[in-house]
Design a protein around this motif. Structure first.
Motif, PDB file in Angstrom:
ATOM      1  N   LEU A   1      -9.887  11.318  10.446  1.00 22.30           N
ATOM      2  CA  LEU A   1     -10.643  10.619   9.495  1.00 22.30           C
ATOM      3  C   LEU A   1     -10.686   9.157   9.495  1.00 22.30           C
ATOM      4  O   LEU A   1     -11.246   8.217   8.619  1.00 22.30           O
ATOM      5  N   GLY A   2     -10.112   8.659  10.749  1.00 16.85           N
ATOM      6  CA  GLY A   2     -10.115   7.293  11.104  1.00 16.85           C
ATOM      7  C   GLY A   2      -9.104   6.274  11.183  1.00 16.85           C
ATOM      8  O   GLY A   2      -8.884   5.214  11.142  1.00 16.85           O
ATOM      9  N   ALA A   3      -8.082   7.113  10.485  1.00 17.84           N
ATOM     10  CA  ALA A   3      -6.467   6.241  10.347  1.00 17.84           C
ATOM     11  C   ALA A   3      -6.212   5.756  11.723  1.00 17.84           C
ATOM     12  O   ALA A   3      -6.228   6.576  12.829  1.00 17.84           O
ATOM     13  N   ASP A   4      -5.488   4.556  11.646  1.00 18.23           N
ATOM     14  CA  ASP A   4      -4.867   4.146  12.889  1.00 18.23           C
ATOM     15  C   ASP A   4      -3.584   4.686  13.216  1.00 18.23           C
ATOM     16  O   ASP A   4      -3.086   4.632  14.428  1.00 18.23           O
ATOM     17  N   ALA A   5      -2.749   5.277  12.359  1.00 18.96           N
ATOM     18  CA  ALA A   5      -1.439   5.734  12.690  1.00 18.96           C
ATOM     19  C   ALA A   5      -1.331   6.556  11.473  1.00 18.96           C
ATOM     20  O   ALA A   5      -1.783   6.620  10.500  1.00 18.96           O
ATOM     21  N   VAL A   6       0.229   7.109  11.594  1.00 18.59           N
ATOM     22  CA  VAL A   6       0.602   8.013  10.274  1.00 18.59           C
ATOM     23  C   VAL A   6       2.214   7.359   9.938  1.00 18.59           C
ATOM     24  O   VAL A   6       2.869   7.075  10.853  1.00 18.59           O
ATOM     25  N   ALA A   7       2.438   7.608   8.839  1.00 19.75           N
ATOM     26  CA  ALA A   7       4.062   7.336   8.501  1.00 19.75           C
ATOM     27  C   ALA A   7       4.393   8.851   8.158  1.00 19.75           C
ATOM     28  O   ALA A   7       3.838   9.681   7.230  1.00 19.75           O
ATOM     29  N   VAL A   8       5.593   9.186   8.691  1.00 17.79           N
ATOM     30  CA  VAL A   8       6.006  10.554   8.593  1.00 17.79           C
ATOM     31  C   VAL A   8       7.699  10.520   8.385  1.00 17.79           C
ATOM     32  O   VAL A   8       8.376   9.702   8.832  1.00 17.79           O
ATOM     33  N   THR A   9       7.975  11.402   7.505  1.00 11.55           N
ATOM     34  CA  THR A   9       9.584  11.365   7.323  1.00 11.55           C
ATOM     35  C   THR A   9       9.987  12.815   7.905  1.00 11.55           C
ATOM     36  O   THR A   9       9.198  13.634   8.741  1.00 11.55           O
ATOM     37  N   THR A  10      11.338  13.017   7.650  1.00 16.35           N
ATOM     38  CA  THR A  10      11.758  14.348   8.286  1.00 16.35           C
ATOM     39  C   THR A  10      11.535  15.653   7.468  1.00 16.35           C
ATOM     40  O   THR A  10      10.702  15.429   6.609  1.00 16.35           O
ATOM     41  N   PRO A  11      11.587  16.734   8.089  1.00 17.33           N
ATOM     42  CA  PRO A  11      11.235  18.075   7.141  1.00 17.33           C
ATOM     43  C   PRO A  11      12.064  18.006   5.978  1.00 17.33           C
ATOM     44  O   PRO A  11      13.160  17.337   5.696  1.00 17.33           O
ATOM     45  N   PHE A  12      11.581  18.726   4.977  1.00 13.47           N
ATOM     46  CA  PHE A  12      11.980  18.655   3.535  1.00 13.47           C
ATOM     47  C   PHE A  12      12.953  19.618   3.493  1.00 13.47           C
ATOM     48  O   PHE A  12      12.744  20.903   2.851  1.00 13.47           O
ATOM     49  N   ARG A  13      14.128  19.424   3.932  1.00 12.79           N
ATOM     50  CA  ARG A  13      15.305  20.307   3.877  1.00 12.79           C
ATOM     51  C   ARG A  13      16.627  19.739   4.055  1.00 12.79           C
ATOM     52  O   ARG A  13      16.907  19.051   5.127  1.00 12.79           O
ATOM     53  N   ALA A  14      17.594  19.574   3.046  1.00 17.45           N
ATOM     54  CA  ALA A  14      18.924  19.095   3.256  1.00 17.45           C
ATOM     55  C   ALA A  14      19.464  19.742   4.479  1.00 17.45           C
ATOM     56  O   ALA A  14      19.555  21.005   4.824  1.00 17.45           O
TER      57      ALA A  14
END
Length: 272
Positions: A101-114
Motif C-alpha cells: 500500500l506504500g507504507a514506509d515501515a510498520v509498527a509491530v507488537t509481540t504475539p497476543f498471548r501471555a
C-alpha cells in the motif's frame, strides 16, 4: 512488493492517528486528510492503525483503507502502519500488505498471548523482519499480554531493519535504563503522563498528538514541570488515559470540525 528506500526515523512527535469512520463504518478519507493537515506541521511521521487507530479492532477492509488514505495524504511524511494481529503468520501477511500500500515501515507488537518466552519474541520479530519491511518495535502489555525485557529489546534493536522502539511499558525507570544502554535506534515514549520522567528519549508517540501535537513537541523539547502539567491537564480534559481513549479523542476532533463522527470500530454499523 516495492517500497521507497527508508532513510530512518528522526526523533520528535509521531502521531498515532485515530481512524475516522463514517456512519456505515467505512474509513472517511476526507476526514483522514483533514486530520493529517491539522497535525502535520508539528510531527515527524504518521502512524495509522496502531492502538489509537483501533488497529486490533479494524476489519481488514478498514485497515487497508486507513493505511491507503494515510499514504495518499502524507505529502512527504513517513508512514508507519500499525499491525496488531495475534500471531506471527497473520502479522507477516499484513506487513506485506502495508508495504504494498506504500507504507514506509510498520509498527509491530509481540504475539497476543501471555507468557510468550523472550526467545519466542525474538523469533517472531526475526520472521517479521525477513519480509524486508522496516520495523518499529512496540513494547506494550495491555494488548499482547507480554513485556519485552530490556536485554531482549537491545538484542532486537540491533537487528537489521529495526528502526526504533515505541516504549509503552509504563515504567519510566525501565525506559531510562533502556535509553542509557544505547540501543542504537530512537526510543519513543508512549505515555503522555510519563514523558518528563523518561529522560533522554528521542521522541514521543501518543494519542494526544492527534489533538495537541505542538504541546507534545514543546514537552519533548523541554521536559520541565510546567509543560508536563499542561500535558496532564490536556490528558484529563480529553480522556487520554481512559480505557477507550480513542473514542474521546474522536469526540474532541468532531467538536473541532476535523472529523465527521466519533464512531469507533467496536460499534455496530448503521443499517443500510
Amino acid at each position: 512488493m516495492s517500497m521507497r528506500p527508508f532513510e530512518g526515523l528522526r526523533g520528535g512527535v509521531i502521531v498515532p492517528l485515530v481512524t475516522p469512520l463514517d456512519a456505515a463504518g467505512e474509513v472517511a478519507v476526507a476526514d483522514v486528510a483533514r486530520l493529517i493537515g491539522s497535525v502535520r506541521d508539528h510531527v515527524t511521521a504518521l502512524m495509522p492503525t496502531l492502538s489509537s487507530g483501533e488497529g486490533w479492532l479494524l476489519t481488514e477492509r478498514q485497515w487497508t483503507a486507513m493505511v491507503a488514505a494515510t499514504v495518499r495524504h502524507a505529502a512527504g511524511l513517513p508512514v508507519i502502519a500499525g499491525v496488531q494481529l495475534p500471531d506471527t503468520e497473520a502479522v507477516v501477511r499484513r506487513v506485506r500488505a502495508a508495504a504494498g500500500l506504500g507504507a514506509d515501515a510498520v509498527a509491530v507488537t509481540t504475539p497476543f498471548r501471555a507468557g510468550v518466552s523472550q526467545k519466542r519474541i525474538v523469533e517472531h520479530f526475526r520472521t517479521v523482519l525477513a519480509t524486508g519491511v522496516p520495523v518499529l518495535l512496540y513494547n506494550e502489555v495491555a494488548l499482547s499480554g507480554n513485556h519485552v525485557e530490556r536485554d531482549t529489546l537491545l538484542q532486537l534493536a540491533r537487528l537489521p531493519g529495526v528502526i526504533g522502539i515505541k516504549e509503552s511499558s509504563g515504567d519510566p525507570a525501565f525506559t531510562r535504563d533502556l535509553v542509557a544502554a544505547e540501543p542504537g535506534v530512537p526510543v519513543f515514549e508512549g505515555w503522555e503522563n510519563l514523558l518528563s520522567q523518561a529522560g533522554g528519549v528521542h521522541g514521543f508517540i501518543g494519542p494526544l498528538a492527534n489533538l495537541e501535537p505542538a504541546l507534545c513537541a514543546d514537552l519533548l523539547r523541554e521536559p520541565v514541570a510546567h509543560r508536563q502539567h499542561a500535558v496532564d491537564a490536556a490528558c484529563d480534559a480529553y480522556g487520554i488515559l481512559r480505557d477507550d481513549w480513542y473514542r474521546w479523542v474522536k469526540h474532541e476532533l468532531v467538536a473541532r470540525g476535523i472529523i465527521g463522527t466519533a464512531i469507533t470500530a467496536a460499534q455496530p454499523k448503521a443499517a443500510p
